[in-house]
Design an enzyme around this catalytic site. Structure first.
Site, PDB file in Angstrom:
ATOM      1  N   GLY A   1       0.821  -1.196   0.000  1.00  0.00           N
ATOM      2  CA  GLY A   1       0.000   0.000   0.000  1.00  0.00           C
ATOM      3  C   GLY A   1       0.861   1.254   0.000  1.00  0.00           C
ATOM      4  O   GLY A   1       0.355   2.365  -0.034  1.00  0.00           O
TER       5      GLY A   1
ATOM      6  N   ALA B   1       9.426   7.773   6.439  1.00  0.00           N
ATOM      7  CA  ALA B   1       9.824   7.049   7.654  1.00  0.00           C
ATOM      8  C   ALA B   1      11.107   7.642   8.237  1.00  0.00           C
ATOM      9  O   ALA B   1      11.152   8.819   8.556  1.00  0.00           O
ATOM     10  CB  ALA B   1       9.920   5.558   7.392  1.00  0.00           C
TER      11      ALA B   1
ATOM     12  N   GLU C   1       0.429  -9.271   8.770  1.00  0.00           N
ATOM     13  CA  GLU C   1       1.845  -9.065   9.038  1.00  0.00           C
ATOM     14  C   GLU C   1       2.168  -9.758  10.360  1.00  0.00           C
ATOM     15  O   GLU C   1       1.875  -9.250  11.434  1.00  0.00           O
ATOM     16  CB  GLU C   1       2.195  -7.584   9.078  1.00  0.00           C
ATOM     17  CG  GLU C   1       3.689  -7.381   8.976  1.00  0.00           C
ATOM     18  CD  GLU C   1       4.058  -5.979   8.514  1.00  0.00           C
ATOM     19  OE1 GLU C   1       4.916  -5.381   9.190  1.00  0.00           O
ATOM     20  OE2 GLU C   1       3.519  -5.504   7.519  1.00  0.00           O
TER      21      GLU C   1
ATOM     22  N   ASP D   1       9.690  -6.051   3.105  1.00  0.00           N
ATOM     23  CA  ASP D   1       9.644  -5.619   4.501  1.00  0.00           C
ATOM     24  C   ASP D   1      11.006  -5.045   4.834  1.00  0.00           C
ATOM     25  O   ASP D   1      12.042  -5.608   4.468  1.00  0.00           O
ATOM     26  CB  ASP D   1       9.297  -6.786   5.431  1.00  0.00           C
ATOM     27  CG  ASP D   1       8.804  -6.302   6.789  1.00  0.00           C
ATOM     28  OD1 ASP D   1       8.226  -5.204   6.863  1.00  0.00           O
ATOM     29  OD2 ASP D   1       9.004  -7.021   7.781  1.00  0.00           O
TER      30      ASP D   1
ATOM     31  N   ILE E   1       3.067   3.684  -1.781  1.00  0.00           N
ATOM     32  CA  ILE E   1       3.442   4.152  -3.116  1.00  0.00           C
ATOM     33  C   ILE E   1       4.911   4.571  -3.180  1.00  0.00           C
ATOM     34  O   ILE E   1       5.548   4.467  -4.233  1.00  0.00           O
ATOM     35  CB  ILE E   1       2.502   5.289  -3.596  1.00  0.00           C
ATOM     36  CG1 ILE E   1       2.718   5.574  -5.084  1.00  0.00           C
ATOM     37  CG2 ILE E   1       2.683   6.541  -2.755  1.00  0.00           C
ATOM     38  CD1 ILE E   1       2.369   4.430  -6.003  1.00  0.00           C
ATOM     39  N   ASN E   2       5.489   5.025  -2.058  1.00  0.00           N
ATOM     40  CA  ASN E   2       6.907   5.400  -2.051  1.00  0.00           C
ATOM     41  C   ASN E   2       7.796   4.198  -2.351  1.00  0.00           C
ATOM     42  O   ASN E   2       8.792   4.311  -3.061  1.00  0.00           O
ATOM     43  CB  ASN E   2       7.300   6.024  -0.709  1.00  0.00           C
ATOM     44  CG  ASN E   2       6.652   7.376  -0.512  1.00  0.00           C
ATOM     45  OD1 ASN E   2       6.754   8.253  -1.358  1.00  0.00           O
ATOM     46  ND2 ASN E   2       5.959   7.534   0.597  1.00  0.00           N
ATOM     47  N   LYS E   3       7.434   3.031  -1.818  1.00  0.00           N
ATOM     48  CA  LYS E   3       8.197   1.820  -2.098  1.00  0.00           C
ATOM     49  C   LYS E   3       8.077   1.434  -3.568  1.00  0.00           C
ATOM     50  O   LYS E   3       9.045   1.003  -4.190  1.00  0.00           O
ATOM     51  CB  LYS E   3       7.724   0.659  -1.220  1.00  0.00           C
ATOM     52  CG  LYS E   3       8.099   0.802   0.230  1.00  0.00           C
ATOM     53  CD  LYS E   3       7.629  -0.408   1.032  1.00  0.00           C
ATOM     54  CE  LYS E   3       8.017  -0.300   2.485  1.00  0.00           C
ATOM     55  NZ  LYS E   3       7.645  -1.503   3.248  1.00  0.00           N
TER      56      LYS E   3
ATOM     57  N   ASP F   1      14.004   8.208   6.907  1.00  0.00           N
ATOM     58  CA  ASP F   1      14.931   8.824   5.949  1.00  0.00           C
ATOM     59  C   ASP F   1      15.500  10.147   6.447  1.00  0.00           C
ATOM     60  O   ASP F   1      16.647  10.485   6.142  1.00  0.00           O
ATOM     61  CB  ASP F   1      14.253   9.053   4.601  1.00  0.00           C
ATOM     62  CG  ASP F   1      14.042   7.774   3.813  1.00  0.00           C
ATOM     63  OD1 ASP F   1      14.483   6.699   4.267  1.00  0.00           O
ATOM     64  OD2 ASP F   1      13.427   7.855   2.724  1.00  0.00           O
TER      65      ASP F   1
ATOM     66  N   ARG G   1      17.060  -1.068  -0.401  1.00  0.00           N
ATOM     67  CA  ARG G   1      16.155  -1.633  -1.408  1.00  0.00           C
ATOM     68  C   ARG G   1      16.882  -1.875  -2.717  1.00  0.00           C
ATOM     69  O   ARG G   1      16.655  -2.870  -3.382  1.00  0.00           O
ATOM     70  CB  ARG G   1      14.954  -0.712  -1.637  1.00  0.00           C
ATOM     71  CG  ARG G   1      13.907  -0.873  -0.601  1.00  0.00           C
ATOM     72  CD  ARG G   1      12.592  -0.186  -0.945  1.00  0.00           C
ATOM     73  NE  ARG G   1      11.856  -0.121   0.297  1.00  0.00           N
ATOM     74  CZ  ARG G   1      11.936   0.884   1.158  1.00  0.00           C
ATOM     75  NH1 ARG G   1      12.650   1.945   0.885  1.00  0.00           N
ATOM     76  NH2 ARG G   1      11.272   0.838   2.283  1.00  0.00           N
TER      77      ARG G   1
END
Length: 183
Positions: free
Chosen positions: A7, A137, A33, A61, A9-11, A139, A165
């Protein structure tokens, strides 16, 4: 087509930058989860979603691990971010000299052959203050090794060249190429 169950969108945007040669489709399928390691969460989530859509799928994750806090927040990073946020992490580190930390990403890929896991780690330190406008988060409080800026002070493209990532998605890309996955 590779489905990305998230859910966030940044990922997805970060994955699209990293995996520019692979078509990604975000699907917002909620999966339980479980409480466990990043690996356990990614494996369970990938199997769960694959059993619903029956198509190659990835889940991701990530965790933020701070040495002086014995690895906290670790796999509970999302919950900690939602409850105490970056301000809370900085408060917990006020009297600590050791500000070493790392991000870890685990991608769970599932298809008809089962689950494969791919991980990436980037080491760095926690800044003294919240810095930067980009990212999400943790960052704005994480400075990767070899950098003077936080992830949030970098453009999305800059971060995507060095992130945890990136390291995990590079491993996934190599696996998909070896398996002659349609890219």
């Amino acid at each position: 087509m590779l489905y990305f169950a998230t859910g966030n969108i940044n990922k997805v945007k970060e994955a699209e930058i990293i995996l520019k040669d692979i078509k990604i489709q975000q699907i917002n399928i909620k999966y339980p989860e479980i409480q466990g390691s990043l690996e356990e969460v990614a494996e369970f989530g990938a199997k769960y979603v694959y059993n619903i859509i029956k198509k190659p799928v990835i889940v991701e994750d990530s965790g933020f691990f701070v040495e002086a806090l014995n690895g906290f927040p670790g796999p509970y990073s999302r919950y900690v971010q939602e409850t105490i946020g970056n301000e809370g992490i900085l408060k917990l580190l006020e009297d600590k000299d050791n500000r070493n930390a790392y991000f870890k990403c685990v991608i769970g890929y599932c298809d008809e052959n089962g689950v494969k896991l791919f991980s990436g780690i980037i080491r760095g330190k926690v800044s003294e203050e919240i810095r930067g406008e980009h990212g999400f988060a943790y960052d704005s409080i994480f400075i990767p090794e070899g950098e003077s800026r936080t992830f949030a002070e970098m453009s999305r493209e800059e971060k995507s060249r060095i992130s945890h990532r990136k390291l995990a998605f590079d491993k996934l890309r190599e696996f998909l190429k070896r398996g002659k996955y349609e890219i």
